[in-house]
Each structure stands twice: as structure tokens, then as C-alpha cells.
Design a protein around this motif. Structure first.
Motif: not given
Length: 71
Positions: A38, A34-35, A41-42, A49-50, A46
Motif C-alpha cells: 500500500e 500488504t501494508d 502504491r501511494r 502487491n504482496d 501501481e
């Protein structure tokens, strides 16, 4: 060692964190998929995900694959 992939996840450190480098820039330490998602995404991915993180051919996993989070 240079990578031809834009994302490099380094081996776990003594705390279980893995440094994440995206396009040559360190985004931080991840403690889970998850990290990593993220951070992606940053960085503009977009749809990250996992599942994306597990399957992506853009990620080079050093010191173990996506399932390794302990030193």
C-alpha cells in the motif's frame, strides 16, 4: 547507513511494526506485506502487491527479510 535502494524496510519494533522509507521519506509503519504494498502504491508503484513486495529488488530489508514481523 545509506541505501542504494529506493525502499528501505527497517527492523521490527516492539509492536512488530516496521518503518518504511521510500526515496528518503518515511511513509509509515507496516505490519504486513500488504501494508508495504500500500505504501508503494501511494508512492506511485501501481502494480505493487504482496508478490511484488516479496520479489522486488528495489527493497532493502533490514533486520530480517519480508517474512520477519516480530521483534
Amino acid at each position: 547507513m545509506a541505501s542504494d535502494r529506493p525502499v528501505v524496510v527497517y527492523p521490527p519494533d516492539e509492536d512488530g511494526g516496521r518503518r518504511v522509507r521510500i526515496r528518503g521519506e518515511i511513509f509509515g509503519r507496516a505490519y504486513s506485506l500488504t501494508d508495504v504494498a500500500e505504501f508503494l502504491r501511494r508512492a506511485g508503484v501501481e502494480e505493487a502487491n504482496d508478490v511484488y513486495v516479496r520479489r522486488s529488488g528495489l527493497i532493502e530489508w533490514r533486520g530480517g527479510g519480508f517474512e520477519v514481523w516480530e521483534h
